[in-house]
Design an enzyme around this catalytic site. Structure first.
Site, PDB file in Angstrom:
ATOM      1  N   ASP A 155      10.113  70.036 -39.972  1.00  0.00           N
ATOM      2  CA  ASP A 155       8.813  69.370 -39.932  1.00  0.00           C
ATOM      3  C   ASP A 155       8.795  68.071 -40.732  1.00  0.00           C
ATOM      4  O   ASP A 155       8.806  68.103 -41.958  1.00  0.00           O
ATOM      5  CB  ASP A 155       7.742  70.332 -40.469  1.00  0.00           C
ATOM      6  CG  ASP A 155       6.337  69.820 -40.233  1.00  0.00           C
ATOM      7  OD1 ASP A 155       6.169  68.833 -39.493  1.00  0.00           O
ATOM      8  OD2 ASP A 155       5.398  70.420 -40.776  1.00  0.00           O
TER       9      ASP A 155
ATOM     10  N   ASP B 153       5.924  62.349 -35.720  1.00  0.00           N
ATOM     11  CA  ASP B 153       5.856  63.710 -36.261  1.00  0.00           C
ATOM     12  C   ASP B 153       6.712  64.641 -35.408  1.00  0.00           C
ATOM     13  O   ASP B 153       6.529  64.712 -34.191  1.00  0.00           O
ATOM     14  CB  ASP B 153       4.388  64.168 -36.246  1.00  0.00           C
ATOM     15  CG  ASP B 153       4.216  65.592 -36.743  1.00  0.00           C
ATOM     16  OD1 ASP B 153       5.078  66.052 -37.510  1.00  0.00           O
ATOM     17  OD2 ASP B 153       3.227  66.234 -36.369  1.00  0.00           O
TER      18      ASP B 153
END
Lengths: 31, 417
Positions: free
Chosen positions: B124, B326
């Site tokens: 992440d 992201d």
């Protein structure tokens, strides 16, 4: 914000030069 | 004509958009740097995919993606702290809204402890803090594929004390003030979809490769963990904060990392730290930062091309709210004034194919069940620094099934989002 998500990042070589303040892209990075 | 078709369209097999059943590992050698294998959580290369009964459906993935995006938008809109309390936690810690886990689609395996134990963690770039579930799971651990990490079996685990500088650093990495249990620093991180982890803040030896070993890596040893983490052992945070893995390994890698995310139905990709082995064919755009949202990697989107033609979108459309990159968000989100012309141009160039009903947040879908191959317009993103990045065909379409293949973009609800 806009968000560049992971489907669009698939198979790209994505390079984070955080200290240098730049983000690199190259095609066909996984193969 | 044939030239236009070749230059501005992808000709793809429908089967390449659907989940594969066999893993075909990449033959590319990334062994020069510290390189970890990246696999899709639901793909055949992931050992987590063996839990098929618990695998998320496409609709669930997209719903969770919307939850993640909503929480990112919430954080970036400078809203006041949500004073949620982790009521079921032994140490009750007020937590801000963090990024939602979403579908947490990509997994890397790292080694922790002495002797080393392998752990598969969600990958992440949209969060900072690395944590894993830990024995004795004092309150609750969800079911994970790897054996749960047990610090009592490691010679190198140490608790971080409450009055240390490291403990104080937790606030920015987790968006929550640390707690204290006797003398041990307690972290709590809550995500926008109500997933959370609470536990002891510790240090341990982190092993990326046999020659890339980091003693005293700071991480969360989770004792109360619930939410949408699938069968992973936790999460690895690649954001900008001082506690992220990027910052904690900066002395060796200089905050330089790269990855390739495999397409869902293909093979494996990689996450590499350090400059070694980086391709020479790279095109660079400025990586921007925002002092009020220091975790995120901001980028400058300047335009979009569809089928070789740059869409007519004012620069102010992208500048109004900016953009981030992201790894944990699945579908790219665009301002309404960028998404609408993208959708219009795509539909115009796909008009020979029958449309299908919307799939969750995806409103431009096609029934391609009667085709074995299709031609779809190429899409490129234009970034600051005059950089054009053509997307792979798998980056343009998202398939629920052959009868519901959708344009893999969605619009934000407001220009200011």
């Amino acid at each position: 914000v806009g968000i560049f998500g992971n489907v669009q990042q698939q198979t790209l070589n994505v390079v984070y030069d955080v200290a240098g303040g730049k983000l690199g892209f190259a095609s066909a990075g996984c193969s | 004509d044939e030239s236009t078709l070749k230059n501005h369209f992808h000709t793809i097999q429908i089967s390449s958009l659907l989940p594969a059943s066999v893993c075909s590992p990449s033959t590319k050698d990334h062994s020069k740097g510290a390189s970890l294998k990246v696999v899709h959580k639901h793909g055949p290369c992931s050992h987590l995919s063996k839990e098929k009964a618990n695998a998320a459906t496409v609709t669930q993935i997209l719903t969770r993606d919307e939850s993640r995006v909503n929480s990112i938008q919430s954080r970036l809109s400078f809203n006041l702290v949500q004073k949620n309390t982790l009521k079921n936690s032994k140490a009750s810690i007020p937590a801000k809204s963090g990024s939602s886990i979403g579908s947490g689609n990509y997994i890397v395996t790292i080694g922790l402890g002495t002797p080393k134990k392998d752990l598969s963690l969600i990958f992440d770039t949209g969060s900072d803090f690395t944590w894993t579930q830990c024995e004795p799971c004092a309150r609750y651990c969800y079911s994970q594929q790897d054996p749960t990490f047990d610090p009592s079996l490691s010679k190198t685990y140490k608790n971080i004390t409450c009055n240390s500088a490291q403990c104080s650093a937790l606030g920015s990495a987790t968006s929550a003030s640390p707690g204290c249990a006797t003398t041990t620093c307690v972290y709590g991180i809550q995500y926008g979809d109500s997933s959370y982890s609470v536990g002891f803040f510790g240090s341990e030896t982190l092993t990326l490769t046999p020659s890339d070993i980091f003693p005293n890596f700071l991480f969360g040893c989770g004792q109360n963990n619930r939410g949408l983490f699938g069968a992973s052992a936790g999460l690895i945070g690649l954001g900008r904060d001082s506690l992220s893995i990027v910052s904690q390994t900066a002395s060796k890698y200089g905050k330089f990392f790269s990855y390739c995310l495999p397409s869902r139905s293909s093979s494996d990709g990689y996450l590499a730290f350090g400059k070694e082995g980086t391709s020479g064919a790279l095109k660079f755009t400025p990586l921007l930062s925002n002092s009020q949202n220091p975790s995120f990697y901001f980028i400058d989107i300047t335009g979009i091309k569809v089928g070789g033609t740059t869409l007519s979108i004012s620069q102010s459309v992208f500048k109004t709210a900016g953009a981030i990159i992201d790894s944990g968000t699945v579908i790219t989100r665009l301002p309404p004034a960028a998404y609408t012309p993208l959708r219009t141009a795509f539909r115009q160039q796909m008009k020979q194919y029958p449309m299908a009903q919307a799939l969750s947040i995806l409103d431009t879908c096609y029934d391609l069940s009667k085709y074995s191959t299709v031609s779809i317009p190429k899409i490129s993103f234009l970034f600051g620094g005059n950089v054009e990045v053509p997307l792979a065909a798998n980056g343009i379409l998202y398939a629920g099934s052959a009868s519901q293949v959708c344009l893999a973009f969605a619009g934000n609800s407001a220009a200011s989002d």
